[in-house]
Design an enzyme around this catalytic site. Sequence first.
Site, PDB file in Angstrom:
ATOM      1  N   GLY A 182     108.627  25.647 -72.054  1.00 22.91           N
ATOM      2  CA  GLY A 182     109.751  25.619 -72.995  1.00 22.91           C
ATOM      3  C   GLY A 182     109.593  26.691 -74.063  1.00 22.91           C
ATOM      4  O   GLY A 182     108.498  26.885 -74.585  1.00 22.91           O
ATOM      5  N   ARG A 194     109.640  27.396 -66.062  1.00 26.83           N
ATOM      6  CA  ARG A 194     108.631  26.431 -65.615  1.00 26.83           C
ATOM      7  C   ARG A 194     108.494  26.719 -64.120  1.00 26.83           C
ATOM      8  O   ARG A 194     109.371  26.350 -63.341  1.00 26.83           O
ATOM      9  CB  ARG A 194     109.100  24.998 -65.861  1.00 26.83           C
ATOM     10  CG  ARG A 194     109.458  24.699 -67.334  1.00 26.83           C
ATOM     11  CD  ARG A 194     109.702  23.222 -67.546  1.00 26.83           C
ATOM     12  NE  ARG A 194     110.342  22.930 -68.822  1.00 26.83           N
ATOM     13  CZ  ARG A 194     109.713  22.852 -70.001  1.00 26.83           C
ATOM     14  NH1 ARG A 194     108.418  23.080 -70.072  1.00 26.83           N
ATOM     15  NH2 ARG A 194     110.374  22.559 -71.104  1.00 26.83           N
ATOM     16  N   ASP A 213     100.071  23.490 -72.717  1.00 26.34           N
ATOM     17  CA  ASP A 213      98.917  23.062 -71.943  1.00 26.34           C
ATOM     18  C   ASP A 213      99.059  23.410 -70.454  1.00 26.34           C
ATOM     19  O   ASP A 213      98.124  23.949 -69.827  1.00 26.34           O
ATOM     20  CB  ASP A 213      98.842  21.542 -72.157  1.00 26.34           C
ATOM     21  CG  ASP A 213      97.607  20.944 -71.616  1.00 26.34           C
ATOM     22  OD1 ASP A 213      97.728  20.143 -70.687  1.00 26.34           O
ATOM     23  OD2 ASP A 213      96.506  21.298 -72.086  1.00 26.34           O
ATOM     24  N   THR A 235     104.561  25.671 -78.323  1.00 26.70           N
ATOM     25  CA  THR A 235     105.461  24.577 -77.904  1.00 26.70           C
ATOM     26  C   THR A 235     105.867  23.814 -79.156  1.00 26.70           C
ATOM     27  O   THR A 235     105.025  23.564 -80.026  1.00 26.70           O
ATOM     28  CB  THR A 235     104.800  23.601 -76.909  1.00 26.70           C
ATOM     29  OG1 THR A 235     105.596  22.402 -76.855  1.00 26.70           O
ATOM     30  CG2 THR A 235     103.390  23.216 -77.270  1.00 26.70           C
ATOM     31  N   ASP A 237     106.421  20.824 -79.328  1.00 24.81           N
ATOM     32  CA  ASP A 237     105.893  19.452 -79.288  1.00 24.81           C
ATOM     33  C   ASP A 237     104.598  19.271 -80.090  1.00 24.81           C
ATOM     34  O   ASP A 237     104.248  18.161 -80.455  1.00 24.81           O
ATOM     35  CB  ASP A 237     105.614  19.025 -77.837  1.00 24.81           C
ATOM     36  CG  ASP A 237     106.866  19.023 -76.981  1.00 24.81           C
ATOM     37  OD1 ASP A 237     107.976  19.050 -77.547  1.00 24.81           O
ATOM     38  OD2 ASP A 237     106.736  19.018 -75.746  1.00 24.81           O
ATOM     39  N   ASP A 244     101.621  19.326 -79.033  1.00 20.16           N
ATOM     40  CA  ASP A 244     100.774  18.373 -78.314  1.00 20.16           C
ATOM     41  C   ASP A 244      99.530  19.037 -77.712  1.00 20.16           C
ATOM     42  O   ASP A 244      98.879  18.464 -76.847  1.00 20.16           O
ATOM     43  CB  ASP A 244     101.589  17.669 -77.212  1.00 20.16           C
ATOM     44  CG  ASP A 244     102.196  18.660 -76.214  1.00 20.16           C
ATOM     45  OD1 ASP A 244     102.151  19.873 -76.466  1.00 20.16           O
ATOM     46  OD2 ASP A 244     102.719  18.209 -75.178  1.00 20.16           O
ATOM     47  N   ARG A 290     108.605  15.201 -75.784  1.00 16.93           N
ATOM     48  CA  ARG A 290     108.161  14.772 -74.450  1.00 16.93           C
ATOM     49  C   ARG A 290     107.444  13.424 -74.558  1.00 16.93           C
ATOM     50  O   ARG A 290     108.090  12.459 -74.958  1.00 16.93           O
ATOM     51  CB  ARG A 290     107.263  15.821 -73.795  1.00 16.93           C
ATOM     52  CG  ARG A 290     107.278  15.750 -72.286  1.00 16.93           C
ATOM     53  CD  ARG A 290     106.490  16.891 -71.698  1.00 16.93           C
ATOM     54  NE  ARG A 290     107.228  18.122 -71.672  1.00 16.93           N
ATOM     55  CZ  ARG A 290     108.065  18.496 -70.704  1.00 16.93           C
ATOM     56  NH1 ARG A 290     108.257  17.704 -69.694  1.00 16.93           N
ATOM     57  NH2 ARG A 290     108.685  19.638 -70.741  1.00 16.93           N
TER      58      ARG A 290
HETATM   59  O1  F6P Z   1     108.075  20.981 -74.286  1.00 21.29           O
HETATM   60  C1  F6P Z   1     109.124  21.319 -75.107  1.00 21.29           C
HETATM   61  C2  F6P Z   1     110.323  20.458 -74.811  1.00 21.29           C
HETATM   62  O2  F6P Z   1     111.403  20.846 -75.639  1.00 21.29           O
HETATM   63  C3  F6P Z   1     110.105  18.949 -74.944  1.00 21.29           C
HETATM   64  O3  F6P Z   1     110.156  18.498 -76.266  1.00 21.29           O
HETATM   65  C4  F6P Z   1     111.188  18.408 -74.093  1.00 21.29           C
HETATM   66  O4  F6P Z   1     110.838  17.128 -73.623  1.00 21.29           O
HETATM   67  C5  F6P Z   1     111.264  19.434 -72.966  1.00 21.29           C
HETATM   68  O5  F6P Z   1     110.700  20.629 -73.468  1.00 21.29           O
HETATM   69  C6  F6P Z   1     112.661  19.755 -72.481  1.00 21.29           C
HETATM   70  O6  F6P Z   1     112.568  20.544 -71.350  1.00 21.29           O
HETATM   71  P1  F6P Z   1     113.816  21.313 -70.707  1.00 21.29           P
HETATM   72  O7  F6P Z   1     114.252  22.342 -71.710  1.00 21.29           O
HETATM   73  O8  F6P Z   1     113.229  21.919 -69.487  1.00 21.29           O
HETATM   74  O9  F6P Z   1     114.887  20.314 -70.477  1.00 21.29           O
END
Ligand code: F6P
Length: 332
Positions: free
Chosen positions: A11, A72, A103, A125, A127, A129, A171
């Site tokens: 992300g 991704r 990660d 990120t 998050d 995390d 997440r």
């Molecule tokens: O990891 C960053 C994040 O924004 C999370 O907070 C969220 O769960 C996820 O990515 C959303 O992913 P996508 O943009 O692929 O829907």
Amino acid sequence: MTRIGVLTSGGDAPGMNAAIRSIVRTSLYHRLQVFGILHGFTGLIHDDLLELNSRSVADIIQRGGTILRTARSDEFRTETGQQRALEVLKRRGLEGLIVIGGDGSFRGAKVLADHGVGVIGIPGTIDNDIPCTDFSLGFDTAVNTVVDAINKIRDTATSHERVYVVEVMGRNTGHIALQAGLAGGAESILVPEMPADLDELCRKIEVGYKKGKAHSIIVVAEGFGGEPRPGRDFEVSAGFRVGRYIENRTGFETRITVLGHIQRGGAPTVLDRTLASLMGARAVQLLAAGACNIMTGYQGARLVDVPFDEVFSSRKEFNRELYDLANILSLA
Ligand code: F6P
């Protein structure tokens, strides 16, 4: 080392561009040639590279997103994908690679490192995390975006004397919810890391109204109460589940706001720009010194070099003290 590459993966996060700028200019300062790899590991597999110079990274320190784009990459999870990526690195003469991501991206990076590529990771990120660093790029900006939204919601919540449930990203973690909930003065914060009694929460809301509170703001992490499917959980997102429960149980008019991907965009804060600049420069220095398999972390207001193995074997602590404090400060 004479030639290195940089990619962003997973992300996107505000501050990634500032890190790319720092990497490019520090590389040029050290007389290293630097290539941007587009679309994360997918671009590496497909040889989607371009050489970057000082002008390529002009006017991006203030921009969210990533000029290198991101992905991704399912392809890179396969043995064939990894072999192709290694071939491209070899053919292009890239001896070092800087990966800006989370990660999962670092685990991908480690595969390359195990085949002799010099790899350095920069935590990026929203998050927050990733273990072994107080901050990952983008977290501070995302939290500020959430607090800004809560401030606005508070205006209308007070005017209508309603309950508002604000669902935030993260997440499977509640770091954004916690920090934004505390700074936004939320009545309650619901996160995957902590058990919650929704009946108790409803009683708290009722007591608050009896004591003269004009509204209640509940911040809910998307991962609260189950696996999130970000932006895709049309019917059962955590915020809607909690909102429905509160309204049924208390009878108070309740509204739900799912902040979603606006948390990922926008101009990075000063903290994110500063961290990105510091980490980008450090990553280049490490590569130039022949170091590998390291993440640039930030602990206690200092940059630290953390071996990937340590990152992978650690867990990001949930800040229980801050959580308890937020509960105390939300007393009616
Ligand atoms: O990891 C960053 C994040 O924004 C999370 O907070 C969220 O769960 C996820 O990515 C959303 O992913 P996508 O943009 O692929 O829907």
